[in-house]
Write a protein that holds these residues in place. Structure first.
Motif, PDB file in Angstrom:
ATOM      1  N   GLU A   1     -27.672  29.229 -13.412  1.00  0.00           N
ATOM      2  CA  GLU A   1     -29.354  30.535 -13.918  1.00  0.00           C
ATOM      3  C   GLU A   1     -29.916  29.771 -14.914  1.00  0.00           C
ATOM      4  N   PHE A   2     -29.487  29.394 -15.954  1.00  0.00           N
ATOM      5  CA  PHE A   2     -30.212  28.871 -17.061  1.00  0.00           C
ATOM      6  C   PHE A   2     -30.726  26.967 -17.103  1.00  0.00           C
TER       7      PHE A   2
ATOM      8  N   PRO B   1     -35.358  25.964  -1.757  1.00  0.00           N
ATOM      9  CA  PRO B   1     -37.000  26.229  -1.317  1.00  0.00           C
ATOM     10  C   PRO B   1     -37.618  24.734  -1.639  1.00  0.00           C
TER      11      PRO B   1
ATOM     12  N   ARG C   1     -33.676  34.948  -6.757  1.00  0.00           N
ATOM     13  CA  ARG C   1     -34.826  34.071  -6.900  1.00  0.00           C
ATOM     14  C   ARG C   1     -34.852  33.540  -5.425  1.00  0.00           C
ATOM     15  N   LEU C   2     -33.898  33.549  -4.505  1.00  0.00           N
ATOM     16  CA  LEU C   2     -34.329  32.920  -3.192  1.00  0.00           C
ATOM     17  C   LEU C   2     -35.621  34.199  -2.685  1.00  0.00           C
TER      18      LEU C   2
ATOM     19  N   ARG D   1     -35.996  27.874 -23.816  1.00  0.00           N
ATOM     20  CA  ARG D   1     -35.595  27.099 -23.860  1.00  0.00           C
ATOM     21  C   ARG D   1     -34.579  27.079 -21.901  1.00  0.00           C
TER      22      ARG D   1
ATOM     23  N   LEU E   1     -32.672  27.391  -9.861  1.00  0.00           N
ATOM     24  CA  LEU E   1     -32.370  28.179  -8.263  1.00  0.00           C
ATOM     25  C   LEU E   1     -33.546  27.745  -7.621  1.00  0.00           C
TER      26      LEU E   1
ATOM     27  N   ARG F   1     -28.863  35.138 -24.564  1.00  0.00           N
ATOM     28  CA  ARG F   1     -29.912  36.084 -24.057  1.00  0.00           C
ATOM     29  C   ARG F   1     -30.788  37.219 -24.867  1.00  0.00           C
TER      30      ARG F   1
ATOM     31  N   LEU G   1     -31.505  39.207 -15.744  1.00  0.00           N
ATOM     32  CA  LEU G   1     -30.429  38.402 -16.005  1.00  0.00           C
ATOM     33  C   LEU G   1     -30.320  39.099 -18.058  1.00  0.00           C
TER      34      LEU G   1
ATOM     35  N   ARG H   1     -44.356  31.747  -9.459  1.00  0.00           N
ATOM     36  CA  ARG H   1     -42.938  32.407  -8.534  1.00  0.00           C
ATOM     37  C   ARG H   1     -41.705  31.901  -9.200  1.00  0.00           C
ATOM     38  N   TYR H   2     -42.134  30.546  -9.615  1.00  0.00           N
ATOM     39  CA  TYR H   2     -41.201  29.792 -10.739  1.00  0.00           C
ATOM     40  C   TYR H   2     -41.568  28.953 -11.893  1.00  0.00           C
ATOM     41  N   ALA H   3     -40.511  28.782 -12.453  1.00  0.00           N
ATOM     42  CA  ALA H   3     -40.735  28.438 -13.539  1.00  0.00           C
ATOM     43  C   ALA H   3     -40.684  26.378 -13.603  1.00  0.00           C
TER      44      ALA H   3
ATOM     45  N   GLU I   1     -31.759  19.353 -19.388  1.00  0.00           N
ATOM     46  CA  GLU I   1     -32.512  20.487 -19.787  1.00  0.00           C
ATOM     47  C   GLU I   1     -33.494  19.915 -21.766  1.00  0.00           C
TER      48      GLU I   1
ATOM     49  N   GLU J   1     -36.814  25.225 -12.541  1.00  0.00           N
ATOM     50  CA  GLU J   1     -35.632  25.737 -12.419  1.00  0.00           C
ATOM     51  C   GLU J   1     -34.785  25.484 -11.575  1.00  0.00           C
TER      52      GLU J   1
ATOM     53  N   PRO K   1     -38.543  36.149  -5.230  1.00  0.00           N
ATOM     54  CA  PRO K   1     -38.850  35.157  -6.269  1.00  0.00           C
ATOM     55  C   PRO K   1     -40.017  35.650  -7.442  1.00  0.00           C
ATOM     56  N   GLU K   2     -40.880  36.753  -7.194  1.00  0.00           N
ATOM     57  CA  GLU K   2     -41.861  37.793  -7.206  1.00  0.00           C
ATOM     58  C   GLU K   2     -41.239  38.513  -8.598  1.00  0.00           C
TER      59      GLU K   2
END
Lengths: 100, 328
Positions: free
Chosen positions: A53-54, A20, B286-287, A46, A16, B226, B298, A82-84, A39, A14, B290-291
């Motif tokens: 954000e997406f 990091p 998110r920063l 999706r 975002l 969404r 959203l 934590r992240y996708a 994408e 992702e 992140p959990e």
């Protein structure tokens, strides 16, 4: 032509997670990276990329095998919960070994 | 004009109709799609235009009349996440870190909801203080900071409260694109004053309604995509996404009236308090947390609260503000 074995680590995640992630690359000793917006779709739905954000990013980094291993270990431990994200390594051959 | 007329005037404005078109486009799976750079461009335009206009208004009105309602706006930004957190955590039984992240979104503000509010007031010829966009600027960060602190404490990371992730998120909250553009354009507008306005009016004022229409077309698509996540957020968050803006809007209206804003300004203060951030807050969460699940915050901010405010909330807050101002 004189080519040398290296590892190409590819990370799709992702957008975002960008900050990091690039910091982790610096910490593990990668000398550079290539980043682009992508994408697609995966287990977490999706990713339509119409706003940050997406959106997903793909990061490609060529490193020495030891660095690749350290990078993947830390990704699995610190980022996957934590992240996708997906990450994989592949073998590549490069010119000018000292650049990596 | 009665309440139903206000609702009708709102629903039949170009901005809201384009928002509806966006929802339709997403529901029928049209191939219509805005490229991400256009989305970013439209955001920049709207923030700069609204900030500049607010700055010019402050230069005319003087800081003397702005500081008191601005202080009330900041107080709302700090307090909303605190009780939202308690409700989400203890009544909604959400995980602490999710409750903190959602609370930050509802305390922070949505610039586009605010702009839609000014648009509504213009539709019904109701004057308002243009300097209210200064409140938009000061309300964005405090809630994000409170949300991060709540989340960190709830994770038992008291020692790590000021850790690197938090510092990055605070940086994002204070210097992120929306606050930077808003505060920057407020200052530029304040320095230029009326004369500066005359020189940029053709670009920042005249086309504004059209740009807002385009942007809401895009936001309709984003929000509707969404909708499939609604099932994942559960009934409680669905109710919270509608109940929170009503209560916060009521508090905002009271704060606006008590700090001496006009009917239009009171409406906008209510809209600000009711709105939930979906640009600055998600990036900061998110920063720093992140959990927390992005689907929850959203979806509730973007697919429930945002459309509710655009369609029903804004005229409701106007009716409420009018009722408050009719009181002796």
């Amino acid at each position: 032509m004189n080519t040398h074995p290296m590892k190409l680590v590819t990370i799709v995640c992702e957008a975002l997670a960008r900050q990091p992630l690039t910091q982790l690359l610096a910490e593990t000793g990668a000398h550079g990276y290539t980043l682009f917006t992508v994408e697609g779709s995966g287990t977490q739905g999706r990713r339509t990329a119409e706003m940050e954000e997406f959106a997903n990013i793909q990061v490609e980094v060529i490193v020495q095998p030891a660095v690749a291993e350290q990078l993947l270990v830390r990704l699995e431990r610190e980022f996957f919960p934590r992240y996708a994200m997906v990450a994989y390594e592949s073998d590549v051959r490069v010119l000018r070994r000292e650049k990596f | 004009m009665d309440f139903l007329d206000a609702v009708r005037a709102n629903l039949l404005s170009p901005a809201v109709l384009f928002f509806a078109l966006g929802i339709v486009a997403a529901l029928v799976k049209s191939d219509l799609k805005f490229p991400e750079p256009l989305y970013v461009t439209l955001t920049i335009y709207l923030l700069v235009a609204i900030g500049f206009k607010g700055g010019v208004a402050i230069s005319q009105a003087g800081l003397g009349v702005v500081w008191l309602p601005a202080l009330a706006a900041i107080a709302l930004g700090v307090l909303i996440p605190i009780w939202s957190y308690s409700i989400l955590r203890f009544a909604g039984r959400l995980r602490a870190v999710d409750a903190a992240a959602i609370a930050a979104h509802y305390g922070s503000v949505s610039a586009v909801t605010f702009i839609a509010g000014t648009n509504f007031l213009r539709q019904i010829n109701q004057p308002y203080e243009s300097y209210t966009s200064a409140f938009l600027a000061v309300m964005e960060s405090p809630a994000i900071i409170v949300g991060i602190l709540l989340g960190r404490v709830s994770l038992g990371e008291r020692g790590a409260i000021w850790g690197q992730a938090t510092r990055l998120a605070l940086r994002e909250a204070v210097f992120g694109r929306s606050v930077l553009l808003l505060v920057g354009s407020l200052i530029i507008g304040g320095l230029c004053g009326e004369r500066g306005m005359a020189s940029v009016e053709g670009f920042f004022v005249t086309p504004f309604q059209g740009v807002l229409g385009l942007f809401l077309l895009e936001m309709g698509m984003v929000a509707a995509r969404r909708l499939e996540d609604l099932k994942k957020v559960g009934l409680f968050l669905l109710l919270f996404g509608i109940g929170a803006p009503i209560i916060h809007g009521g508090l905002g209206a009271v704060a606006g009236k008590l700090t001496g804003l006009s009917l239009g300004g009171t409406t906008l203060m209510a809209v600000l308090a009711a709105s939930a951030s979906y640009i600055a807050a998600p990036a900061a969460m998110r920063l720093s947390l992140p959990e927390a699940s992005p689907t929850l915050y959203l979806t509730s901010a973007l697919a429930i609260t945002f459309p509710f405010n655009i369609a029903v909330g804004i005229p409701t807050f106007f009716a409420l503000a009018r009722w408050l101002h009719a009181m002796p």
